[in-house]
Design an enzyme around this catalytic site. Sequence first.
Site, mmCIF file in Angstrom:
data_model
loop_
_atom_site.group_PDB
_atom_site.id
_atom_site.type_symbol
_atom_site.label_atom_id
_atom_site.label_comp_id
_atom_site.label_asym_id
_atom_site.label_seq_id
_atom_site.Cartn_x
_atom_site.Cartn_y
_atom_site.Cartn_z
ATOM 1 N N ASP A 65 -5.787 -3.990 -2.019
ATOM 2 C CA ASP A 65 -4.848 -3.585 -0.977
ATOM 3 C C ASP A 65 -3.927 -4.708 -0.507
ATOM 4 O O ASP A 65 -4.379 -5.720 0.044
ATOM 5 C CB ASP A 65 -5.662 -3.043 0.206
ATOM 6 C CG ASP A 65 -4.817 -2.613 1.377
ATOM 7 O OD1 ASP A 65 -3.608 -2.432 1.210
ATOM 8 O OD2 ASP A 65 -5.399 -2.448 2.467
ATOM 9 N N SER A 86 0.829 -1.203 0.000
ATOM 10 C CA SER A 86 0.000 0.000 0.000
ATOM 11 C C SER A 86 0.869 1.260 0.000
ATOM 12 O O SER A 86 1.702 1.432 -0.879
ATOM 13 C CB SER A 86 -0.952 -0.046 1.201
ATOM 14 O OG SER A 86 -1.986 0.898 1.083
#
Length: 283
Positions: free
Chosen positions: A160, A39
């Site tokens: 993610d 991320s």
Amino acid sequence: MQQTGLILEGGGMRGAYTAGVLDYFMDEKIHFPYVVGASAGACNGSSYVAGQRGRNYEVIVEYGSHPEYISYKRMFTQKQLFGMDFIFDTLPNQLVPFDYEAFQNRKTTFAVATTDMKSGESLFYEDFPNRESLLKVIRASSSLPLVAPSIEYDGRELMDGGIADPVPIQPSIDKGNKKHVIISTRNDGYVKKKMKLGWYFLRRYKNYPLFANALLGRHLKYNRQMEQLKQMEDEGSAFVIQPIHPLKVSRIERNRDRLHALYEQGYREAEEQRSQLEHFLQS
């Protein structure tokens, strides 16, 4: 520095702390043969391995308050809290250009963590044949559930990287690295709590049950990883750099002064731990 990995945790705008640490590393010419990020950690890591000192500061601090960066209005109208096109197209291609040529000439192995929505497991990418592929994979790694769409890449649907592997230490271990430097964006002792409204995530991602289960169990995975890091620190194989002073910045922070202060905190605390880090790397 051989057989040493650098692991970068995500955390949204808390990545300003990581940006400060990495700029200190670049100022002191501290480089690692292996870097992996999830991320926001992947976003920061790409500029670091490309040698673009200060770029992360510009992206996070200077543009963090830009109306296209974070928008609650867009969240309600388009279900996108973060302006993903702005962050992964306008910024790297126009406003704060990313040096892909320097990135391609890197000597560092760079890995980006993503989560495969079909299996709910981690997928790590190290090969980026062009600029577009790199930006797309990092975008996938940064696509948070509910507030960003999934990304299709290489025949898979990705989101993610911090879901299946919040602090991606295992890839560094699997590479044969004996020492691991971890930059965390949480204070020491932080314990992640169980996600609220779990039923909604199960319903929202009913077509991806394994992904939904990974989401609901993320707090358990994160807390286990923190315990693992503590054990590795005791054994002398891990060195964790994390905010010493209490955090005043949230994942979706837009206040420039707070973001700047967190960047400065990261730089300063990395500098303060220089001798301990050198001892760790040389022992």
